[in-house]
Design a protein around this motif. Sequence first.
Motif, PDB file in Angstrom:
ATOM      1  N   LYS A  55       0.817  -1.213   0.000  1.00  0.00           N
ATOM      2  CA  LYS A  55       0.000   0.000   0.000  1.00  0.00           C
ATOM      3  C   LYS A  55       0.850   1.262   0.000  1.00  0.00           C
ATOM      4  CE  LYS A  55      -3.772  -1.844   2.716  1.00  0.00           C
ATOM      5  NZ  LYS A  55      -4.147  -2.086   4.097  1.00  0.00           N
ATOM      6  N   VAL A  56       0.180   2.347  -0.350  1.00  0.00           N
ATOM      7  CA  VAL A  56       0.725   3.683  -0.209  1.00  0.00           C
ATOM      8  C   VAL A  56      -0.010   4.331   0.958  1.00  0.00           C
ATOM      9  CG1 VAL A  56       0.990   5.947  -1.288  1.00  0.00           C
ATOM     10  CG2 VAL A  56       1.183   3.869  -2.675  1.00  0.00           C
ATOM     11  N   TYR A  57       0.731   4.824   1.926  1.00  0.00           N
ATOM     12  CA  TYR A  57       0.162   5.531   3.071  1.00  0.00           C
ATOM     13  C   TYR A  57       0.472   7.018   2.915  1.00  0.00           C
ATOM     14  CZ  TYR A  57      -0.299   1.012   5.421  1.00  0.00           C
ATOM     15  OH  TYR A  57      -0.647  -0.270   5.754  1.00  0.00           O
ATOM     16  N   TYR A  58      -0.460   7.863   3.371  1.00  0.00           N
ATOM     17  CA  TYR A  58      -0.202   9.298   3.274  1.00  0.00           C
ATOM     18  C   TYR A  58      -0.867  10.056   4.423  1.00  0.00           C
ATOM     19  CZ  TYR A  58      -4.936  10.088   1.520  1.00  0.00           C
ATOM     20  OH  TYR A  58      -6.296  10.165   1.417  1.00  0.00           O
ATOM     21  N   ARG A  59      -0.278  11.203   4.757  1.00  0.00           N
ATOM     22  CA  ARG A  59      -0.790  12.099   5.794  1.00  0.00           C
ATOM     23  C   ARG A  59      -1.763  13.075   5.142  1.00  0.00           C
ATOM     24  NH1 ARG A  59       2.331  13.459  10.550  1.00  0.00           N
ATOM     25  NH2 ARG A  59       0.800  15.118  10.715  1.00  0.00           N
ATOM     26  N   ALA A  60      -3.058  12.843   5.294  1.00  0.00           N
ATOM     27  CA  ALA A  60      -4.085  13.677   4.660  1.00  0.00           C
ATOM     28  C   ALA A  60      -4.083  15.099   5.196  1.00  0.00           C
ATOM     29  CB  ALA A  60      -5.456  13.043   4.851  1.00  0.00           C
ATOM     30  N   ILE A  76       4.305   7.209   2.127  1.00  0.00           N
ATOM     31  CA  ILE A  76       5.100   5.985   2.274  1.00  0.00           C
ATOM     32  C   ILE A  76       4.612   4.969   1.256  1.00  0.00           C
ATOM     33  CG2 ILE A  76       5.753   4.086   3.797  1.00  0.00           C
ATOM     34  CD1 ILE A  76       4.697   5.751   6.147  1.00  0.00           C
ATOM     35  N   LEU A  77       5.562   4.349   0.570  1.00  0.00           N
ATOM     36  CA  LEU A  77       5.265   3.226  -0.318  1.00  0.00           C
ATOM     37  C   LEU A  77       5.901   1.997   0.319  1.00  0.00           C
ATOM     38  CD1 LEU A  77       4.440   1.808  -2.954  1.00  0.00           C
ATOM     39  CD2 LEU A  77       6.506   2.769  -4.025  1.00  0.00           C
ATOM     40  N   VAL A  78       5.085   1.027   0.688  1.00  0.00           N
ATOM     41  CA  VAL A  78       5.582  -0.176   1.354  1.00  0.00           C
ATOM     42  C   VAL A  78       6.289  -1.077   0.338  1.00  0.00           C
ATOM     43  CG1 VAL A  78       4.938  -2.271   2.625  1.00  0.00           C
ATOM     44  CG2 VAL A  78       3.756  -0.107   3.103  1.00  0.00           C
ATOM     45  N   ILE A 124      10.239  -1.662   5.757  1.00  0.00           N
ATOM     46  CA  ILE A 124      11.074  -1.235   4.639  1.00  0.00           C
ATOM     47  C   ILE A 124      10.160  -0.497   3.652  1.00  0.00           C
ATOM     48  CG2 ILE A 124      12.639  -1.933   2.790  1.00  0.00           C
ATOM     49  CD1 ILE A 124      13.730  -2.425   5.655  1.00  0.00           C
ATOM     50  N   PHE A 125      10.385   0.801   3.555  1.00  0.00           N
ATOM     51  CA  PHE A 125       9.533   1.677   2.759  1.00  0.00           C
ATOM     52  C   PHE A 125      10.343   2.471   1.740  1.00  0.00           C
ATOM     53  CE2 PHE A 125       7.563   2.300   7.187  1.00  0.00           C
ATOM     54  CZ  PHE A 125       6.693   1.230   7.057  1.00  0.00           C
ATOM     55  N   VAL A 126       9.632   3.038   0.760  1.00  0.00           N
ATOM     56  CA  VAL A 126      10.141   4.188   0.019  1.00  0.00           C
ATOM     57  C   VAL A 126       9.434   5.362   0.679  1.00  0.00           C
ATOM     58  CG1 VAL A 126      10.303   5.380  -2.188  1.00  0.00           C
ATOM     59  CG2 VAL A 126      10.370   2.869  -2.139  1.00  0.00           C
ATOM     60  N   LEU A 145       4.806   7.160  -8.199  1.00  0.00           N
ATOM     61  CA  LEU A 145       3.516   6.553  -7.868  1.00  0.00           C
ATOM     62  C   LEU A 145       2.544   6.592  -9.041  1.00  0.00           C
ATOM     63  CD1 LEU A 145       3.055   7.784  -4.200  1.00  0.00           C
ATOM     64  CD2 LEU A 145       3.523   5.448  -4.969  1.00  0.00           C
ATOM     65  N   LYS A 146       2.642   7.620  -9.881  1.00  0.00           N
ATOM     66  CA  LYS A 146       1.787   7.700 -11.071  1.00  0.00           C
ATOM     67  C   LYS A 146       2.198   6.658 -12.116  1.00  0.00           C
ATOM     68  CE  LYS A 146       0.818  12.641 -10.851  1.00  0.00           C
ATOM     69  NZ  LYS A 146       1.063  13.945 -11.485  1.00  0.00           N
ATOM     70  N   LEU A 147       3.497   6.336 -12.145  1.00  0.00           N
ATOM     71  CA  LEU A 147       4.026   5.447 -13.185  1.00  0.00           C
ATOM     72  C   LEU A 147       3.847   3.963 -12.887  1.00  0.00           C
ATOM     73  CD1 LEU A 147       7.437   7.257 -13.807  1.00  0.00           C
ATOM     74  CD2 LEU A 147       5.409   7.333 -15.274  1.00  0.00           C
ATOM     75  N   ILE A 148       3.864   3.591 -11.615  1.00  0.00           N
ATOM     76  CA  ILE A 148       3.873   2.167 -11.270  1.00  0.00           C
ATOM     77  C   ILE A 148       2.466   1.611 -11.093  1.00  0.00           C
ATOM     78  CG2 ILE A 148       6.164   2.382 -10.234  1.00  0.00           C
ATOM     79  CD1 ILE A 148       4.875   2.249  -7.486  1.00  0.00           C
ATOM     80  N   ASN A 149       2.394   0.280 -11.060  1.00  0.00           N
ATOM     81  CA  ASN A 149       1.110  -0.381 -10.813  1.00  0.00           C
ATOM     82  C   ASN A 149       1.355  -1.615  -9.938  1.00  0.00           C
ATOM     83  OD1 ASN A 149       1.816  -2.627 -12.526  1.00  0.00           O
ATOM     84  ND2 ASN A 149       1.269  -1.355 -14.292  1.00  0.00           N
ATOM     85  N   THR A 150       0.338  -2.422  -9.769  1.00  0.00           N
ATOM     86  CA  THR A 150       0.433  -3.576  -8.860  1.00  0.00           C
ATOM     87  C   THR A 150       1.407  -4.649  -9.358  1.00  0.00           C
ATOM     88  OG1 THR A 150      -1.497  -4.567  -9.932  1.00  0.00           O
ATOM     89  CG2 THR A 150      -1.897  -3.278  -7.936  1.00  0.00           C
ATOM     90  N   LYS A 151       1.781  -4.608 -10.629  1.00  0.00           N
ATOM     91  CA  LYS A 151       2.722  -5.588 -11.172  1.00  0.00           C
ATOM     92  C   LYS A 151       4.174  -5.108 -11.124  1.00  0.00           C
ATOM     93  CE  LYS A 151      -0.683  -7.727 -14.126  1.00  0.00           C
ATOM     94  NZ  LYS A 151      -1.168  -7.988 -15.465  1.00  0.00           N
ATOM     95  N   THR A 152       4.376  -3.837 -10.816  1.00  0.00           N
ATOM     96  CA  THR A 152       5.723  -3.275 -10.771  1.00  0.00           C
ATOM     97  C   THR A 152       6.489  -3.850  -9.596  1.00  0.00           C
ATOM     98  OG1 THR A 152       4.839  -1.210 -11.684  1.00  0.00           O
ATOM     99  CG2 THR A 152       7.044  -1.118 -10.702  1.00  0.00           C
TER     100      THR A 152
END
Length: 163
Positions: free
Chosen positions: A47-52, A107-109, A125-127, A151-158
Amino acid sequence: MIIKLKNKDRLIFDEFSFKCCIGRNSLKVRKFEGDKSTPKGLFSFGKVYYRADRVSAPLTNLKIKKIKKKMGWCNDPLNENYNKEIMLSRKNKGEKLFRSDNSYDIILVINYNTKNVIPYKGSAIFVHLTKSYSPTMGCIAVKKNDLLVLLKLINTKTKIKIS
């Protein structure tokens, strides 16, 4: 598609190149909890987590989740929730995701030790974000705009290849 870590300071994806930093103790095949190294291998993303309260929801094809105040990531190898998202409490201790600095605003897990979790093998371990490219505790860090583009470029297969 695969994102490649090159020369320990670049993430390469397609024709894009993003400056980054890695763990203070470089790369390791045999990573363990607290060794301040970035794990070597080929990994998928979670998942991608973010501070709204600080950033808008990132545009991505991955699942996203808002970071709440009591949210954390379990880094206790003896806890049944080791290397998983948790709600912090007296009983559940771990790495705080709702931080005062901006490192975890997005955060990108990286799915390292997330399936069939092995205690002491390493967790969280995150980006994540950086402003100074200082070495991390084992994550990969990039500038905010670079992570938003990625995040715009990648998908679930990346996948990410760290070598």
